[in-house]
Scaffold this motif. Sequence first.
Motif, PDB file in Angstrom:
ATOM      1  N   ALA A 104      31.693  19.880  97.226  1.00  0.00           N
ATOM      2  CA  ALA A 104      32.914  19.111  97.433  1.00  0.00           C
ATOM      3  C   ALA A 104      33.950  19.573  96.422  1.00  0.00           C
ATOM      4  N   THR A 105      35.180  19.147  96.640  1.00  0.00           N
ATOM      5  CA  THR A 105      36.236  19.343  95.659  1.00  0.00           C
ATOM      6  C   THR A 105      36.766  17.979  95.237  1.00  0.00           C
ATOM      7  N   PRO A 147      34.194  19.165 103.045  1.00  0.00           N
ATOM      8  CA  PRO A 147      34.406  19.786 104.368  1.00  0.00           C
ATOM      9  C   PRO A 147      33.201  19.667 105.293  1.00  0.00           C
ATOM     10  N   ALA A 148      31.979  19.784 104.766  1.00  0.00           N
ATOM     11  CA  ALA A 148      30.786  19.761 105.623  1.00  0.00           C
ATOM     12  C   ALA A 148      30.613  18.423 106.331  1.00  0.00           C
ATOM     13  N   LEU A 149      31.142  17.362 105.724  1.00  0.00           N
ATOM     14  CA  LEU A 149      31.038  16.019 106.309  1.00  0.00           C
ATOM     15  C   LEU A 149      32.364  15.557 106.920  1.00  0.00           C
ATOM     16  N   ALA A 150      33.352  16.445 106.932  1.00  0.00           N
ATOM     17  CA  ALA A 150      34.690  16.081 107.411  1.00  0.00           C
ATOM     18  C   ALA A 150      35.177  14.803 106.712  1.00  0.00           C
ATOM     19  N   ILE A 193      34.883   4.455  91.219  1.00  0.00           N
ATOM     20  CA  ILE A 193      34.975   5.317  92.397  1.00  0.00           C
ATOM     21  C   ILE A 193      34.197   4.644  93.523  1.00  0.00           C
ATOM     22  N   PRO A 194      34.791   4.474  94.709  1.00  0.00           N
ATOM     23  CA  PRO A 194      34.130   3.746  95.796  1.00  0.00           C
ATOM     24  C   PRO A 194      32.783   4.361  96.183  1.00  0.00           C
ATOM     25  N   PRO A 195      31.812   3.530  96.560  1.00  0.00           N
ATOM     26  CA  PRO A 195      30.485   4.043  96.943  1.00  0.00           C
ATOM     27  C   PRO A 195      30.513   4.903  98.200  1.00  0.00           C
ATOM     28  N   ALA A 196      31.585   4.847  98.979  1.00  0.00           N
ATOM     29  CA  ALA A 196      31.677   5.670 100.181  1.00  0.00           C
ATOM     30  C   ALA A 196      31.846   7.148  99.855  1.00  0.00           C
ATOM     31  N   PHE A 197      32.238   7.480  98.620  1.00  0.00           N
ATOM     32  CA  PHE A 197      32.406   8.882  98.241  1.00  0.00           C
ATOM     33  C   PHE A 197      31.025   9.541  98.146  1.00  0.00           C
ATOM     34  N   PRO A 198      30.764  10.623  98.907  1.00  0.00           N
ATOM     35  CA  PRO A 198      29.468  11.300  98.828  1.00  0.00           C
ATOM     36  C   PRO A 198      29.165  11.786  97.413  1.00  0.00           C
TER      37      PRO A 198
END
Length: 224
Positions: A104-105, A147-150, A193-198
């Motif tokens: 990720a970036t 990108p891999a997870l859009a 940082i929200p838990p939705a962030f991979p």
Amino acid sequence: MALKKFYLAAAAMAAIVTATPSEAQVRNPWNGMYVGLHGGYGWQDLKGTFNNATSLSALDLNGGIIGGQIGYNWQSDQFLLGLELDASTLANGGSTINIPAIPATLSGDMSHIASVRARLGWAINNWLLFGTIGWGYGEYKFTQNVPALAFQDRVRMHDNGLTYGGGIEWMPFYGVSLRAEYLRYDIGATRHIPPAFPGVLPGDRVGFDNIDVARAALNIKLSN
């Protein structure tokens, strides 16, 4: 014909700028409303951790800033009292780091900073020494892109607080001034940082703290 009109307009503007100022204008040349543009350099960093390993201080937000200002000065002899509103943004668009393990970036960016400040100055002919203090506001963005997870999402942080500094201003001819100044925005904010962030782990946070700015400005007077 169009070229002739352009030359006439340019001559009219030159006449306004170079017109001989009145006695009151000579006595109090800084008095009146002005607008201008500024550019300079800002020192600020994001802070925090991601995935319990990556330090977000690697997101270096030091860089060029650009913006504008509008204000009004009241001058009495050498004493000056002014009020100014300004806003700036990063000229380089922020900073990005890679997280290969996800992959990720992560990106950080200063959306804008702004302030409304009083100015207290001492005029010496066509020079002005001044200090300034007021209230400032800043907004930052922290973005993750996978990108891999859009997947792409961001955290917005903002705060307001004391802003202060000082500088020197020079009026080479009536109605136009050049300024050098330093400002410190005593602001900062931190968010989970929200838990939705991979890849995010409990306790991961992002924040910003204080902004220092050195800048130059060009001002044009609009009224006396």
